[in-house]
Design a protein around this motif. Structure first.
Motif, PDB file in Angstrom:
ATOM      1  N   SER A  77       0.953  -1.214   0.065  1.00 32.17           N
ATOM      2  CA  SER A  77       0.016  -0.022  -0.044  1.00 32.17           C
ATOM      3  C   SER A  77       0.949   1.326  -0.096  1.00 32.17           C
ATOM      4  O   SER A  77       2.023   1.404   0.467  1.00 32.17           O
ATOM      5  N   MET A  78       0.346   2.379  -0.497  1.00 27.19           N
ATOM      6  CA  MET A  78       1.025   3.491  -0.358  1.00 27.19           C
ATOM      7  C   MET A  78       0.299   4.436   0.697  1.00 27.19           C
ATOM      8  O   MET A  78      -0.990   4.543   0.579  1.00 27.19           O
ATOM      9  N   ARG A  79       1.135   5.289   1.242  1.00 27.76           N
ATOM     10  CA  ARG A  79       0.709   6.287   2.228  1.00 27.76           C
ATOM     11  C   ARG A  79       1.288   7.403   1.857  1.00 27.76           C
ATOM     12  O   ARG A  79       2.279   7.648   1.880  1.00 27.76           O
ATOM     13  N   ILE A  80       0.450   8.795   2.077  1.00 29.69           N
ATOM     14  CA  ILE A  80       0.845  10.111   2.058  1.00 29.69           C
ATOM     15  C   ILE A  80       0.888  10.479   3.514  1.00 29.69           C
ATOM     16  O   ILE A  80      -0.190  10.475   4.388  1.00 29.69           O
ATOM     17  N   VAL A  81       2.237  10.804   3.840  1.00 28.81           N
ATOM     18  CA  VAL A  81       2.201  11.370   5.266  1.00 28.81           C
ATOM     19  C   VAL A  81       2.986  12.782   5.472  1.00 28.81           C
ATOM     20  O   VAL A  81       3.831  13.120   4.590  1.00 28.81           O
ATOM     21  N   GLU A  82       2.936  13.510   6.469  1.00 22.08           N
ATOM     22  CA  GLU A  82       3.549  14.657   6.794  1.00 22.08           C
ATOM     23  C   GLU A  82       5.022  14.509   6.825  1.00 22.08           C
ATOM     24  O   GLU A  82       5.455  13.405   7.614  1.00 22.08           O
ATOM     25  N   HIS A  83       5.723  15.375   6.707  1.00 22.72           N
ATOM     26  CA  HIS A  83       7.267  15.239   6.825  1.00 22.72           C
ATOM     27  C   HIS A  83       7.400  15.060   8.472  1.00 22.72           C
ATOM     28  O   HIS A  83       6.627  15.616   9.354  1.00 22.72           O
TER      29      HIS A  83
END
Ligand code: ZN
Length: 272
Positions: A77-83
């Protein structure tokens, strides 16, 4: 297992957040995926993510002259997260953009991230795409083309759908549901379906996949949690997983049969 709709939703999420942005840094923490992740993937650093596309269950990220071909395997899976977000277990690769980070997570490591040189028309000759049939939403995939693909075939119509040469992206659940909608028995020899049945099946395949993508799109209001494990977006199933229950259409009892090691659900009353 992530299927075409999940990959399509992942692709849309990645495109929405990162298209047009420059890749600042790529970190490979664990290169031992299905195939070893090569150092060439780092060539994308410093390049702008021009386009995110999908071919069958592959997501393609095009960075100018370089491309990455991502397959989510069984559990990716791909996740988009904050720095600054802490790493999670099984986070194997990270792409750092200006605004956010994109991370590839895969507990079973059957997925892959591969580099391809993106010369014009490269997708036509790319080995992993060589044997793939038409996309379900492509103009090439027509009722006539599907009918043609069934001629002379002794394999079951369900096996033909899963095989990916007549059309890509029809996984087990979607095959069962599309065959129910078009009233075709899954075990019927592909070569024996009529032209009319091919038309009905074509419409059902397009509708089932389209609905799954739509549900996925509405499930994930934001793409903070692009997640292959969300399953099939609670696709409303008429037969899949309904063994022993009554068919909504004719009242007969839904059956389960194992075909090619896959659970196959169908209604013996109205699928011929
Ligand atoms: Zn029925």
């Amino acid at each position: 297992m992530p299927e075409l709709p999940e990959v399509e939703i992942t692709k849309r999420g990645v495109a929405q957040h990162f298209e047009g942005q420059r890749l600042l840094k790529c970190t490979v923490r664990e290169p031992r995926l299905r195939w070893p992740v090569q150092n060439t993937v780092l060539l994308c650093e410093g390049q702008v993510l021009v386009r995110v596309a999908r071919r069958s269950k592959y997501m393609v990220m095009e960075f100018g002259p370089h491309a990455l071909v991502v397959h989510l395997g069984m559990s990716g899976s791909m996740r988009i997260v904050e720095h600054g977000t802490a790493w999670e277990k099984h986070d194997h690769i990270e792409w750092q953009f200006d605004n956010k980070l994109l991370r590839y997570n895969d507990p079973r490591r059957f997925g892959s991230v591969e580099y391809a040189q993106a010369l014009p028309g490269w997708q036509q000759t790319y080995p992993r795409f060589g044997r793939l049939g038409p996309e379900p939403f492509d103009p090439q995939f027509t009722p006539a083309a599907l009918f043609e693909a069934t001629r002379g075939k002794k394999v079951s119509i369900k096996a033909l759908l899963l095989g990916g040469e007549a059309v890509v992206g029809v996984g087990n659940i979607y095959a069962c549901e599309a065959l129910f909608r078009s009233r075709i028995r899954p075990g019927k020899a592909a070569g024996r379906i009529s032209r009319l049945q091919a038309h009905a099946l074509h419409a059902a395949v397009v509708a089932v996949l389209g609905e799954a993508i739509e549900r996925g799109g509405s499930t994930l209001r934001n793409f903070q949690a692009i997640d292959g494990e969300l399953g099939h977006f609670q696709l409303h199933c008429d037969v899949y997983g309904r063994e022993g229950q009554r068919c909504h259409r004719c009242g007969a009892v839904v059956k389960r049969r194992v075909m090619n090691q896959r659970s196959t659900f169908y209604c013996p009353g109205c699928q011929l």
